[in-house]
Design a protein around this motif. Structure first.
Motif, PDB file in Angstrom:
ATOM      1  N   ALA A  90     -28.852  18.125 -14.729  1.00  0.00           N
ATOM      2  CA  ALA A  90     -28.422  18.543 -13.238  1.00  0.00           C
ATOM      3  C   ALA A  90     -30.020  18.613 -12.377  1.00  0.00           C
ATOM      4  N   SER A  91     -30.961  18.656 -13.777  1.00  0.00           N
ATOM      5  CA  SER A  91     -32.777  18.842 -12.846  1.00  0.00           C
ATOM      6  C   SER A  91     -32.615  17.739 -12.649  1.00  0.00           C
ATOM      7  N   MET A  92     -32.672  16.623 -13.595  1.00  0.00           N
ATOM      8  CA  MET A  92     -33.240  15.493 -13.922  1.00  0.00           C
ATOM      9  C   MET A  92     -32.872  14.755 -12.597  1.00  0.00           C
ATOM     10  N   VAL A  93     -31.289  14.744 -12.140  1.00  0.00           N
ATOM     11  CA  VAL A  93     -30.821  13.724 -11.255  1.00  0.00           C
ATOM     12  C   VAL A  93     -30.902  13.990 -10.208  1.00  0.00           C
ATOM     13  N   GLN A  94     -31.649  15.941  -9.153  1.00  0.00           N
ATOM     14  CA  GLN A  94     -32.256  15.759  -8.358  1.00  0.00           C
ATOM     15  C   GLN A  94     -33.277  15.417  -7.870  1.00  0.00           C
ATOM     16  N   ARG A  95     -34.281  15.543  -9.324  1.00  0.00           N
ATOM     17  CA  ARG A  95     -35.273  14.386  -8.939  1.00  0.00           C
ATOM     18  C   ARG A  95     -34.937  12.909  -9.045  1.00  0.00           C
ATOM     19  N   TYR A  96     -34.459  12.458  -9.180  1.00  0.00           N
ATOM     20  CA  TYR A  96     -33.551  11.102  -9.139  1.00  0.00           C
ATOM     21  C   TYR A  96     -33.541  10.780  -7.880  1.00  0.00           C
ATOM     22  N   CYS A  97     -32.768  11.136  -7.474  1.00  0.00           N
ATOM     23  CA  CYS A  97     -32.016  11.327  -5.765  1.00  0.00           C
ATOM     24  C   CYS A  97     -33.368  11.584  -5.315  1.00  0.00           C
ATOM     25  N   THR A  98     -33.907  11.863  -5.492  1.00  0.00           N
ATOM     26  CA  THR A  98     -35.842  12.353  -4.695  1.00  0.00           C
ATOM     27  C   THR A  98     -36.489  11.162  -4.421  1.00  0.00           C
ATOM     28  N   THR A  99     -36.571  10.986  -5.977  1.00  0.00           N
ATOM     29  CA  THR A  99     -37.416   9.496  -5.900  1.00  0.00           C
ATOM     30  C   THR A  99     -36.954   8.613  -4.965  1.00  0.00           C
ATOM     31  N   SER A 100     -35.566   8.822  -5.588  1.00  0.00           N
ATOM     32  CA  SER A 100     -35.207   6.798  -4.964  1.00  0.00           C
ATOM     33  C   SER A 100     -34.969   7.147  -3.305  1.00  0.00           C
ATOM     34  N   LYS A 101     -34.961   8.052  -3.470  1.00  0.00           N
ATOM     35  CA  LYS A 101     -34.768   8.783  -1.193  1.00  0.00           C
ATOM     36  C   LYS A 101     -36.354   8.585  -0.767  1.00  0.00           C
ATOM     37  N   PHE A 102     -37.471   8.494  -1.441  1.00  0.00           N
ATOM     38  CA  PHE A 102     -38.305   8.453  -0.962  1.00  0.00           C
ATOM     39  C   PHE A 102     -39.459   7.130  -1.378  1.00  0.00           C
ATOM     40  N   LEU A 103     -38.242   6.390  -2.025  1.00  0.00           N
ATOM     41  CA  LEU A 103     -38.785   4.408  -2.241  1.00  0.00           C
ATOM     42  C   LEU A 103     -38.045   3.794  -1.444  1.00  0.00           C
ATOM     43  N   THR A 104     -36.829   3.938  -1.600  1.00  0.00           N
ATOM     44  CA  THR A 104     -36.314   3.401   0.039  1.00  0.00           C
ATOM     45  C   THR A 104     -36.762   3.803   1.022  1.00  0.00           C
ATOM     46  N   SER A 105     -37.191   4.640   1.438  1.00  0.00           N
ATOM     47  CA  SER A 105     -38.169   5.101   2.441  1.00  0.00           C
ATOM     48  C   SER A 105     -39.150   4.194   2.848  1.00  0.00           C
ATOM     49  N   LEU A 106     -39.395   3.692   2.007  1.00  0.00           N
ATOM     50  CA  LEU A 106     -40.447   2.519   2.315  1.00  0.00           C
ATOM     51  C   LEU A 106     -40.326   1.423   2.434  1.00  0.00           C
ATOM     52  N   LEU A 107     -39.349   1.222   2.038  1.00  0.00           N
ATOM     53  CA  LEU A 107     -38.816  -0.506   2.655  1.00  0.00           C
ATOM     54  C   LEU A 107     -38.548  -0.919   4.098  1.00  0.00           C
ATOM     55  N   PRO A 108     -39.029  -1.698   4.503  1.00  0.00           N
ATOM     56  CA  PRO A 108     -39.022  -1.696   5.981  1.00  0.00           C
ATOM     57  C   PRO A 108     -37.608  -2.260   7.024  1.00  0.00           C
ATOM     58  N   ASP A 109     -36.566  -1.700   6.280  1.00  0.00           N
ATOM     59  CA  ASP A 109     -34.606  -1.934   6.931  1.00  0.00           C
ATOM     60  C   ASP A 109     -35.002  -0.525   6.803  1.00  0.00           C
ATOM     61  N   GLY A 110     -35.759   0.591   5.757  1.00  0.00           N
ATOM     62  CA  GLY A 110     -35.273   1.729   5.724  1.00  0.00           C
ATOM     63  C   GLY A 110     -34.184   1.780   4.682  1.00  0.00           C
ATOM     64  N   GLY A 111     -34.050   1.015   3.953  1.00  0.00           N
ATOM     65  CA  GLY A 111     -33.869   1.036   2.940  1.00  0.00           C
ATOM     66  C   GLY A 111     -32.221   1.715   2.498  1.00  0.00           C
ATOM     67  N   HIS A 112     -31.061   1.259   3.633  1.00  0.00           N
ATOM     68  CA  HIS A 112     -30.022   1.224   3.642  1.00  0.00           C
ATOM     69  C   HIS A 112     -28.535   0.442   3.217  1.00  0.00           C
ATOM     70  N   ASP A 113     -28.879   0.052   2.475  1.00  0.00           N
ATOM     71  CA  ASP A 113     -27.888  -0.893   1.624  1.00  0.00           C
ATOM     72  C   ASP A 113     -28.610  -0.321  -0.464  1.00  0.00           C
ATOM     73  N   VAL A 114     -29.878  -0.348   0.003  1.00  0.00           N
ATOM     74  CA  VAL A 114     -30.114  -0.116  -1.344  1.00  0.00           C
ATOM     75  C   VAL A 114     -29.826   1.540  -1.356  1.00  0.00           C
ATOM     76  N   GLU A 115     -30.339   2.289  -1.013  1.00  0.00           N
ATOM     77  CA  GLU A 115     -29.832   3.814  -0.744  1.00  0.00           C
ATOM     78  C   GLU A 115     -28.631   3.541  -1.276  1.00  0.00           C
ATOM     79  N   ASP A 116     -27.414   3.235  -0.592  1.00  0.00           N
ATOM     80  CA  ASP A 116     -25.983   3.317  -0.605  1.00  0.00           C
ATOM     81  C   ASP A 116     -25.512   3.065  -2.284  1.00  0.00           C
TER      82      ASP A 116
END
Length: 127
Positions: A90-116
């Motif tokens: 439960a703790s790690m899945v939250q951190r994974y979501c945060t890490t993934s969201k940050f990485l996808t936010s660095l993508l030029p198009d905002g990473g919408h397909d990747v975020e999905d």
């Protein structure tokens, strides 16, 4: 430790290292369009996201095999508690979501397909 047990542990660690390497390559492919200067800064997060996902998969398997509850005897009492892997998951899945969201936010198009794709993984893990 008996040789058979050592071989089994070594085999499991080798498989985990293979899964980590594959996952790291997958995350790098997803992040390939990040601006090069940002990609250098994100390298540690890419590795962390890969490690988190492989670890989450292992924790999920453990909970699936052993159950959500942990029953053990202490003294003369029988104690039922939430399995420690559930709390870690439960703790790690939250951190994974945060890490993934940050990485996808660095993508030029905002990473919408990747975020999905990443959110689909998280939703599958929560079932």
């Amino acid at each position: 430790m008996p040789a058979a047990v050592k071989d089994m542990v070594f085999s499991q660690e080798l498989e985990k290292a293979r899964r980590f390497k594959r996952e790291k390559a997958r995350v790098r492919r997803i992040c390939r369009n990040i601006e090069p200067s940002l990609l250098k800064a994100a390298a540690a997060l890419i590795e962390e996201a890969a490690w988190q996902r492989v670890t989450l998969e292992g924790l999920r398997r453990m909970v699936d095999e052993e159950g959500v509850l942990d029953v053990f005897a202490q003294g003369g009492d029988i104690i039922v508690r939430r399995h420690p892997a559930v709390k870690a998951y439960a703790s790690m899945v939250q951190r994974y979501c945060t890490t993934s969201k940050f990485l996808t936010s660095l993508l030029p198009d905002g990473g919408h397909d990747v975020e999905d794709e990443l959110m689909a993984f998280v939703k599958r893990q929560r079932r």
